[in-house]
Design a protein around this motif. Structure first.
Motif, PDB file in Angstrom:
ATOM      1  N   PRO A 133       0.911  -1.467  -0.091  1.00 39.46           N
ATOM      2  CA  PRO A 133      -0.352  -0.352   0.139  1.00 39.46           C
ATOM      3  C   PRO A 133       0.957   0.975  -0.096  1.00 39.46           C
ATOM      4  O   PRO A 133       1.695   1.471   0.581  1.00 39.46           O
ATOM      5  N   MET A 134       0.486   2.329  -0.639  1.00 42.56           N
ATOM      6  CA  MET A 134       1.144   3.567  -0.346  1.00 42.56           C
ATOM      7  C   MET A 134       1.200   4.170   0.730  1.00 42.56           C
ATOM      8  O   MET A 134       0.260   4.392   1.458  1.00 42.56           O
ATOM      9  N   ASN A 135       2.193   4.475   1.091  1.00 45.92           N
ATOM     10  CA  ASN A 135       2.000   5.247   2.037  1.00 45.92           C
ATOM     11  C   ASN A 135       1.952   7.229   2.061  1.00 45.92           C
ATOM     12  O   ASN A 135       2.243   7.426   1.007  1.00 45.92           O
ATOM     13  N   SER A 139       4.234  12.861  -2.679  1.00 42.80           N
ATOM     14  CA  SER A 139       4.833  13.103  -3.414  1.00 42.80           C
ATOM     15  C   SER A 139       4.298  12.862  -4.743  1.00 42.80           C
ATOM     16  O   SER A 139       4.236  13.958  -5.843  1.00 42.80           O
ATOM     17  N   VAL A 140       3.487  11.958  -4.930  1.00 38.26           N
ATOM     18  CA  VAL A 140       2.911  11.513  -6.085  1.00 38.26           C
ATOM     19  C   VAL A 140       1.821  13.065  -6.782  1.00 38.26           C
ATOM     20  O   VAL A 140       2.242  13.190  -8.033  1.00 38.26           O
ATOM     21  N   ARG A 141       1.236  13.478  -6.069  1.00 40.28           N
ATOM     22  CA  ARG A 141       0.311  14.592  -5.863  1.00 40.28           C
ATOM     23  C   ARG A 141       1.224  16.194  -6.720  1.00 40.28           C
ATOM     24  O   ARG A 141       0.994  16.434  -7.609  1.00 40.28           O
ATOM     25  N   LEU A 181       3.414  -0.067 -13.618  1.00 40.88           N
ATOM     26  CA  LEU A 181       2.064   1.464 -13.332  1.00 40.88           C
ATOM     27  C   LEU A 181       3.004   2.333 -12.830  1.00 40.88           C
ATOM     28  O   LEU A 181       3.494   2.694 -11.134  1.00 40.88           O
ATOM     29  N   PRO A 182       3.647   3.365 -13.907  1.00 40.45           N
ATOM     30  CA  PRO A 182       4.993   4.264 -12.729  1.00 40.45           C
ATOM     31  C   PRO A 182       3.813   5.268 -11.798  1.00 40.45           C
ATOM     32  O   PRO A 182       3.193   5.583 -12.020  1.00 40.45           O
ATOM     33  N   ASP A 183       4.479   5.684 -11.129  1.00 43.42           N
ATOM     34  CA  ASP A 183       3.878   7.144 -10.479  1.00 43.42           C
ATOM     35  C   ASP A 183       3.341   7.845 -11.093  1.00 43.42           C
ATOM     36  O   ASP A 183       2.141   8.483 -11.071  1.00 43.42           O
ATOM     37  N   VAL A 184       4.412   8.307 -12.107  1.00 45.11           N
ATOM     38  CA  VAL A 184       3.766   9.579 -13.131  1.00 45.11           C
ATOM     39  C   VAL A 184       4.129   8.758 -14.207  1.00 45.11           C
ATOM     40  O   VAL A 184       5.503   9.246 -15.213  1.00 45.11           O
TER      41      VAL A 184
END
Length: 103
Positions: free
Chosen positions: A11-13, A19-21, A52-55
């Motif tokens: 799961p994403m912490n 940071s992704v946002r 599935l890259p973060d961005v």
């Protein structure tokens, strides 16, 4: 899905998601017409490989991917908080093999 193998992701912490946002919002200001900034969107790199890259920044509008996933990206960003080793090795090799120049 990497090389036909389904890999489980943790799961994403909260710091990772924040940071992704931030990266997504920044890239959306820089890459406008002719680009789509895709957070957590799959890339179809062939040979049963869909990371599935973060961005990812791709060179077509979101509408262009209504029936298929992009097969390349102009830029890929991975946020390496707990996955830094894999991001610098396995992921980097995967994107290099797909001829994605900026990672």
């Amino acid at each position: 899905l990497i090389g036909g193998e389904i890999l489980e992701e943790s799961p994403m912490n909260p710091p990772h998601y924040a940071s992704v946002r931030k990266v997504t919002k920044t890239l959306e200001r820089v890459f406008t017409a002719g680009y789509d900034v895709r957070p957590q969107g799959p890339l179809d790199l062939g040979l049963a490989t869909r990371p599935l890259p973060d961005v990812a920044v791709v060179t077509e509008s979101a509408d262009g991917y209504a029936t298929k996933h992009p097969t390349t990206a102009f830029l890929v960003v991975e946020i390496g908080d707990s996955t830094l080793f894999d991001d610098l090795t396995t992921q980097a090799e995967l994107y290099a093999e797909a001829d994605i120049k900026d990672y």
